[in-house]
Design an enzyme around this catalytic site. Structure first.
Site, PDB file in Angstrom:
ATOM      1  N   HIS A   1       0.828  -1.204   0.000  1.00 45.04           N
ATOM      2  CA  HIS A   1       0.000   0.000   0.000  1.00 45.04           C
ATOM      3  C   HIS A   1       0.863   1.254   0.000  1.00 45.04           C
ATOM      4  CE1 HIS A   1      -4.139   1.374   0.218  1.00 45.04           C
ATOM      5  NE2 HIS A   1      -3.716   2.358   0.987  1.00 45.04           N
TER       6      HIS A   1
ATOM      7  N   GLU B   1      -1.289   2.654  -5.305  1.00 42.37           N
ATOM      8  CA  GLU B   1      -1.698   3.799  -6.127  1.00 42.37           C
ATOM      9  C   GLU B   1      -0.498   4.685  -6.406  1.00 42.37           C
ATOM     10  OE1 GLU B   1      -4.713   5.976  -4.016  1.00 42.37           O
ATOM     11  OE2 GLU B   1      -6.290   4.536  -4.447  1.00 42.37           O
TER      12      GLU B   1
ATOM     13  N   TYR C   1     -13.709   6.632  -6.187  1.00 34.80           N
ATOM     14  CA  TYR C   1     -14.485   7.178  -5.065  1.00 34.80           C
ATOM     15  C   TYR C   1     -15.668   7.881  -5.717  1.00 34.80           C
ATOM     16  CZ  TYR C   1     -11.044   5.589  -1.798  1.00 34.80           C
ATOM     17  OH  TYR C   1     -10.247   4.764  -1.046  1.00 34.80           O
TER      18      TYR C   1
ATOM     19  N   GLU D   1      -9.928  -1.208  -4.899  1.00 38.95           N
ATOM     20  CA  GLU D   1     -10.305  -0.252  -3.842  1.00 38.95           C
ATOM     21  C   GLU D   1     -11.380   0.670  -4.397  1.00 38.95           C
ATOM     22  OE1 GLU D   1      -7.015   1.723  -1.666  1.00 38.95           O
ATOM     23  OE2 GLU D   1      -8.218   3.547  -1.785  1.00 38.95           O
TER      24      GLU D   1
ATOM     25  N   ALA E   1     -12.792  11.378  -3.001  1.00 37.91           N
ATOM     26  CA  ALA E   1     -11.485  10.714  -3.088  1.00 37.91           C
ATOM     27  C   ALA E   1     -10.631  10.938  -1.840  1.00 37.91           C
ATOM     28  CB  ALA E   1     -10.740  11.179  -4.327  1.00 37.91           C
ATOM     29  N   SER E   2     -10.962  11.969  -1.054  1.00 39.82           N
ATOM     30  CA  SER E   2     -10.252  12.202   0.211  1.00 39.82           C
ATOM     31  C   SER E   2     -10.607  11.124   1.234  1.00 39.82           C
ATOM     32  CB  SER E   2     -10.648  13.562   0.773  1.00 39.82           C
ATOM     33  OG  SER E   2     -12.045  13.563   1.057  1.00 39.82           O
TER      34      SER E   2
ATOM     35  N   TRP F   1     -13.365   0.059   0.484  1.00 36.93           N
ATOM     36  CA  TRP F   1     -12.442   0.697   1.431  1.00 36.93           C
ATOM     37  C   TRP F   1     -13.237   1.443   2.493  1.00 36.93           C
ATOM     38  CZ3 TRP F   1      -7.270   0.686   2.197  1.00 36.93           C
ATOM     39  CH2 TRP F   1      -6.721   1.749   2.946  1.00 36.93           C
TER      40      TRP F   1
ATOM     41  N   LYS G   1     -11.693   5.680  11.872  1.00 34.32           N
ATOM     42  CA  LYS G   1     -11.381   7.104  11.982  1.00 34.32           C
ATOM     43  C   LYS G   1     -12.658   7.935  11.814  1.00 34.32           C
ATOM     44  CE  LYS G   1      -8.319  10.412   9.574  1.00 34.32           C
ATOM     45  NZ  LYS G   1      -7.420  10.527   8.412  1.00 34.32           N
TER      46      LYS G   1
ATOM     47  N   GLU H   1     -14.054   9.770   9.693  1.00 34.25           N
ATOM     48  CA  GLU H   1     -14.092  10.131   8.271  1.00 34.25           C
ATOM     49  C   GLU H   1     -15.127   9.223   7.618  1.00 34.25           C
ATOM     50  OE1 GLU H   1     -10.300   9.066   6.482  1.00 34.25           O
ATOM     51  OE2 GLU H   1     -10.517   7.013   7.151  1.00 34.25           O
TER      52      GLU H   1
END
Ligand code: MG
Length: 323
Positions: free
Chosen positions: A125, A158, A219, A245, A251-252, A279, A284, A286
């Site tokens: 990763h 990525e 995303y 993923e 995308a954040s 993903w 967290k 988020e």
């Protein structure tokens, strides 16, 4: 006494079969070794298949979910056919700084996937290029797991600001390294700009390698129809694609969940039998973290412990994997 000894021998033999055998009717029992036929991921018999599952978050940020019970829960309650173990190669305590801890996290997840008869992506990763370290890592992984039908290698999560020629050169190097040990397990190849530049791949694909697919990451709130169209164009030019993923927000990893665009992506992937991995299993504050901080490290995640994306991802996986 003799009868008792015989009984113990029998019990220990049957236990070892249960531990090391492939569980009946599991994804790996049904599909065996994976292969790429044309642009399509296929099972050992050459039948087209798509795998659907979840990715753990970075091992160095969420080591607490890197255990066999969490994987077992995802198999039993989410019906995942694939799990992705995202070995962090940046941020504090990453693989480069602390490879021993990385393997302490990765090994139980890979072994639990094997024990439960699901597929597992061993994901390097990284956003940056670490060729020597990646070659060392995948040499170890291919040596240990190359005979295991469960395992897929994702060699560079990525690449960010690297051009395709540089990413391609890295990929060819890694493919050669892995293939010297393991002739056949699936290798997932990244591409520039966080796995969105499949048009660059289509202009100049890797030649002479078998059982490789190129990753596309999306995303849904950021990457809309243009990325699906770009991917369709690449597939039409012979590029096999695997979404290792994806998620429904920006995308954040944060911002609003775009349920409509996520549904558009799901329908699009279903039509094309594209495999996808959501993903991520993390906690967290988020949008993309599927779990609340009070969720146990070991599964038993009831609905009240799943954040909105966790609920949507679980429902989407259950639906995609239903017969
Ligand atoms: Mg192999």
């Amino acid at each position: 006494m003799r009868l008792l000894n015989y009984l113990f021998l029998f019990l220990s033999l049957s236990t070892s079969v249960a531990v090391f055998g492939i569980p009946k009717n599991s994804p790996v029992a049904l599909n065996g070794k994976l292969q790429v036929v044309g642009t399509q991921l296929s099972n050992e018999k050459g039948e087209a298949i798509a795998l659907h599952g979840a990715s753990l978050g970075w091992h160095n940020l969420w080591p607490r979910f890197y255990n066999k019970s969490a994987v077992e829960w995802l198999v039993k309650d989410w019906n995942i056919s694939i799990v992705r173990a995202a070995m962090g190669v940046a941020i504090e305590d990453n693989y480069l700084e602390n490879p021993k801890f990385a393997m302490q996290c990765m090994t139980p997840v890979i072994d639990a996937a094997i024990k439960n008869g699901i597929y597992v992506i061993i994901d390097f990763h990284s956003h940056k290029k670490h060729t020597a370290e990646a070659k060392k890592f995948f040499t170890e992984m291919a040596t240990k797991y190359g005979k295991c039908p469960n395992v897929l290698y994702e060699i560079w999560n990525e690449p960010d600001e690297f051009g395709w020629p540089e990413v391609k050169e890295y990929a060819e190097d890694l493919i050669q390294t892995i293939r010297a040990i393991d002739a056949d397990n699936i290798i997932l190849v990244g591409n520039p700009h966080w796995d969105q530049d499949l048009h660059k791949v289509a202009e100049d694909p890797i030649k002479g390698a078998t059982n490789i697919l190129y990753t596309m990451h999306f995303y849904a709130a950021t990457h809309k129809k243009w990325l699906r169209d770009r991917t369709d164009d690449a597939i039409s030019k012979g590029i096999p694609v695997f979404v290792s993923e994806c998620a429904g927000m920006e995308a954040s990893g944060d911002g609003l969940l775009d349920v409509e665009e996520w549904s558009n992506y799901l329908a699009w992937m279903k039509d094309r039998k594209i495999s996808w991995v959501a993903w991520s299993v993390s906690d967290k504050n988020e949008t993309c973290s599927m779990l609340l901080p009070r969720a146990s490290s070991k599964g038993n995640w009831t609905a009240d412990l799943l954040k909105p994306w966790g609920k949507l991802a679980r429902e989407s996986i259950l639906k995609a994997n239903s017969k």
